[in-house]
Design a protein around this motif. Structure first.
Motif, PDB file in Angstrom:
ATOM      1  N   LEU A  14      30.715  99.475 -11.984  1.00 31.14           N
ATOM      2  CA  LEU A  14      30.609  98.391 -12.960  1.00 31.14           C
ATOM      3  C   LEU A  14      30.187  97.086 -12.298  1.00 31.14           C
ATOM      4  N   MET A  15      30.881  96.709 -11.237  1.00 35.78           N
ATOM      5  CA  MET A  15      30.658  95.392 -10.647  1.00 35.78           C
ATOM      6  C   MET A  15      29.312  95.286  -9.927  1.00 35.78           C
ATOM      7  N   THR A  16      28.699  96.421  -9.566  1.00 39.14           N
ATOM      8  CA  THR A  16      27.387  96.381  -8.900  1.00 39.14           C
ATOM      9  C   THR A  16      26.239  96.572  -9.880  1.00 39.14           C
ATOM     10  N   HIS A  17      26.557  96.767 -11.159  1.00 35.62           N
ATOM     11  CA  HIS A  17      25.488  96.942 -12.148  1.00 35.62           C
ATOM     12  C   HIS A  17      24.680  95.640 -12.263  1.00 35.62           C
ATOM     13  N   PRO A  18      23.354  95.712 -12.300  1.00 32.24           N
ATOM     14  CA  PRO A  18      22.522  94.492 -12.351  1.00 32.24           C
ATOM     15  C   PRO A  18      22.864  93.589 -13.529  1.00 32.24           C
ATOM     16  N   GLY A  19      23.162  94.186 -14.701  1.00 36.13           N
ATOM     17  CA  GLY A  19      23.484  93.364 -15.866  1.00 36.13           C
ATOM     18  C   GLY A  19      24.766  92.580 -15.690  1.00 36.13           C
ATOM     19  N   ILE A  20      25.745  93.173 -15.007  1.00 35.65           N
ATOM     20  CA  ILE A  20      26.997  92.463 -14.741  1.00 35.65           C
ATOM     21  C   ILE A  20      26.769  91.379 -13.684  1.00 35.65           C
ATOM     22  N   ARG A  21      26.003  91.692 -12.669  1.00 37.55           N
ATOM     23  CA  ARG A  21      25.741  90.714 -11.606  1.00 37.55           C
ATOM     24  C   ARG A  21      24.962  89.517 -12.134  1.00 37.55           C
ATOM     25  N   GLN A  22      24.130  89.731 -13.160  1.00 36.69           N
ATOM     26  CA  GLN A  22      23.362  88.622 -13.733  1.00 36.69           C
ATOM     27  C   GLN A  22      24.256  87.622 -14.458  1.00 36.69           C
ATOM     28  N   ARG A  23      25.445  88.046 -14.866  1.00 36.85           N
ATOM     29  CA  ARG A  23      26.358  87.117 -15.547  1.00 36.85           C
ATOM     30  C   ARG A  23      26.977  86.122 -14.582  1.00 36.85           C
ATOM     31  N   ARG A  24      26.888  86.381 -13.321  1.00 42.50           N
ATOM     32  CA  ARG A  24      27.322  85.480 -12.242  1.00 42.50           C
ATOM     33  C   ARG A  24      28.739  84.971 -12.476  1.00 42.50           C
ATOM     34  N   GLY A  25      28.883  83.679 -12.708  1.00 43.05           N
ATOM     35  CA  GLY A  25      30.216  83.068 -12.781  1.00 43.05           C
ATOM     36  C   GLY A  25      30.965  83.334 -14.062  1.00 43.05           C
ATOM     37  N   ARG A  26      30.497  84.275 -14.889  1.00 37.56           N
ATOM     38  CA  ARG A  26      31.177  84.563 -16.157  1.00 37.56           C
ATOM     39  C   ARG A  26      31.879  85.915 -16.152  1.00 37.56           C
ATOM     40  N   VAL A  27      31.991  86.525 -14.969  1.00 41.26           N
ATOM     41  CA  VAL A  27      32.739  87.767 -14.800  1.00 41.26           C
ATOM     42  C   VAL A  27      33.833  87.525 -13.770  1.00 41.26           C
ATOM     43  N   PHE A  28      35.085  87.783 -14.146  1.00 38.52           N
ATOM     44  CA  PHE A  28      36.205  87.490 -13.261  1.00 38.52           C
ATOM     45  C   PHE A  28      36.979  88.772 -12.944  1.00 38.52           C
ATOM     46  N   ASP A  29      37.154  89.014 -11.666  1.00 33.30           N
ATOM     47  CA  ASP A  29      37.930  90.156 -11.176  1.00 33.30           C
ATOM     48  C   ASP A  29      39.394  89.715 -11.129  1.00 33.30           C
TER      49      ASP A  29
END
Length: 558
Positions: A513-528
């Motif tokens: 999930l975290m390495t998916h390009p679409g998730i990485r494009q969200r940058r500072g809007r995804v929090f682990d």
């Protein structure tokens, strides 16, 4: 259900209007008749409204205050309230919802204009059971029927709404005003609950229908100190508890209603005679007890079988004799990470369905505490080892905390913990709301079975949506635990922010999930997010969760 919008009404100039006198302007009305689902519903009130329940039964939870619903009950709802509706199954309902705007006539340069009133006079929820039902039905008929576009009818609607508000705010059914002692008691309760908010003595006096000087005189006669002195007393007493839990001085200041730590320190020293730092040095617990960071623990020969129970006991100031381990991200087991400082030297009795009953028997505890889920996992026979207290797990940990507090004779500490958590929630709401009121959130959990859109009823959903009032994204259900998405679908979710938590054995799913390009494009809007309390936990874990969200404030504010 029928809806009748009421156009805004511009008040003509009138010499009888007094600057500052509020006017209730009807906006829309809804009428519902029929049966209601027993599934709880949560909502945040966005406008002033009267709710009249002519027929129905159930419960409303309004900002953690419970109101039992019954026939002929009238309630006032104000903006910002968080309401949970719990209806009795298949009960018959007839409900009237009347939204209105509180307006205030203001005179400027010789002309009158109407401005919205930011809040109603009384800072508390009102509800009354009414007996004059024919009169109430007449008023409701005027508000929900007729031609709303005709001026005479709109004036009549405004009069009917004003009369309904009068019925509600009239404390004495006979028509007499409430006693001064009752009014002061309400003000004391308000200060006790809302001391972290800006509180003006003038507003408290106005809520009691008294002049500020008269209010202050009666307050001192009844309470023994002036309103301002009592507010300071409540804030400083709350600060003492926060200081003893090793919270930063700036955070303590903001959590007790002070603008900064410097003014707080001056007020603390003025009230106690010592500075906050000296107070801490001279009020440390005795060295005979076992200490964790910010907590003083009394050892008890009690075994706990689930992570939540260890959290509850430590929050109550008690150290269990044996604790469980927890599932690791890689599928193995490990110590409870966030409680490591307290439990690292305690024997571990296994994890959930693999509890080591042989070791538990050797430890010979005086009491075992276990969640009823243990029986579903095949863990039985604990009562053959020692007296066992089974409890029903709830995502809202407060009921369980009170139950265990009573069991372990720590009722006062349990209530203190609950009050402290509620204060923290209010502080977090006030800070996060300006940044997040127009944003949507979704909590994803990576599990062995895939990526789950965590529902409203999960730990993370309860904290994000119910407690902090953040808005769930459209994909979030109330209680669907089988809503799984692929990494591609997760990247396309309509949400401003994604929170990602990990369940045990889900490392591969998490990495995908975290390495998916679409998730990485969200940058500072995804929090682990940390595992606790998003996976499990009690008062300590959930407090950690709120502090974590507050630490993201600057990022959420962008």
């Amino acid at each position: 259900m029928r809806q009748q919008p009421v156009p805004p009404m511009t008040m003509p100039h009138s010499p009888s209007l007094t600057d500052g006198a509020p006017i209730a302007v009807p906006r829309r009305s809804l009428v519902y008749k029929g049966t209601r689902s027993s599934v709880p519903r949560q909502r945040r009130i966005g406008t002033c409204a009267l709710l009249y329940i002519k027929r129905g039964s159930g419960e409303l939870v309004i900002d953690d205050a419970r109101v039992q619903l019954s026939d002929n009950l009238l309630l006032l709802l104000t903006p910002g309230m968080h309401v949970t509706e719990k209806c009795e199954s298949h009960s018959d309902w007839e409900v009237y919802y009347l939204a209105f705007q509180a307006m205030q006539p203001v005179r400027s340069h010789g002309n009158w204009r109407m401005e919205p009133v930011q809040s109603l006079t009384k800072p508390m929820c009102h509800h009354r059971s009414l007996t004059d039902t024919p009169d109430i039905q007449r008023l409701l008929g005027e508000l929900t029927g007729g031609e709303s576009g005709i001026w005479p009818h709109r004036w009549r609607q405004q009069l009917a709404l004003t009369e309904l508000l009068y019925h509600l705010l009239l404390d004495d059914p006979a028509g007499a005003s409430p006693s001064i002692s009752d009014s002061i008691a309400r003000s004391v309760t308000y200060i006790d609950r809302q001391y972290a908010d800006p509180i003006r003595i003038e507003r408290l006096a106005d809520s009691c229908g008294l002049h500020p000087s008269t209010f202050s005189r009666h307050f001192k006669q009844i309470v023994g100190m002036s309103p301002s002195d009592y507010l300071t007393h409540v804030r400083i007493e709350a600060a003492k508890g926060m200081l003893s839990s090793a919270r930063p001085l700036r955070e303590v200041a903001h959590s007790t209603g002070y603008c900064d730590e410097y003014y707080f320190s001056r007020m603390f020293k003025k009230s106690t005679g010592v500075s906050p730092s000296l107070y801490l040095r001279t009020n440390r617990p005795p060295s005979s007890t076992i200490k964790g960071r910010g907590l003083v623990l009394e050892p008890r020969n009690i075994a706990v079988t689930y992570v939540d129970e260890a959290d509850h006991m430590i929050a109550l100031g008690l150290l269990p004799a044996a604790v469980p381990s927890d599932h690791g991200f890689d599928g193995g087991t490990d110590r409870i990470s966030y409680l490591q400082r307290y439990v690292r030297n305690l024997p571990s009795i296994g994890c959930e369905e693999s509890i080591d009953k042989m070791l538990l028997r050797k430890l010979r505890p005086e009491l075992i505490i276990a969640c009823r889920y243990m029986e579903h996992w095949g863990v039985t026979g604990l009562e053959e080892i020692a007296p066992t207290h089974y409890y029903a797990w709830e995502v809202d940990w407060r009921s369980v905390h009170r139950e265990l507090g009573q069991l372990l004779e720590r009722e006062a500490q349990a209530e203190h913990n609950i009050i402290a958590f509620d204060r923290l929630v209010r502080t977090a709401r006030a800070r996060l709301f300006p940044a997040c009121s127009n944003k949507s959130f979704v909590f994803l959990e990576t599990t062995r079975g895939g990526i789950r859109v965590s529902p409203f009823a999960s730990n993370g959903g309860w904290l994000l949506y119910h407690q902090l009032g953040l808005s769930p994204a459209p994909a979030v259900s109330y209680n669907n635990w089988e809503h799984f998405v692929s990494s591609e679908e997760a990247a396309l979710l309509q949400a401003d922010y994604l929170f990602v938590g990990r369940r045990s054995g889900s490392q591969a799913t998490y990495t995908s999930l975290m390495t998916h390009p679409g998730i990485r494009q969200r940058r500072g809007r995804v929090f682990d997010v940390p595992r606790y309390p998003w996976g499990k936990g009690g008062p300590l874990a959930f407090s950690r969760g709120i502090h974590y969200l507050l630490s993201l404030y600057e990022k959420l504010h962008k």
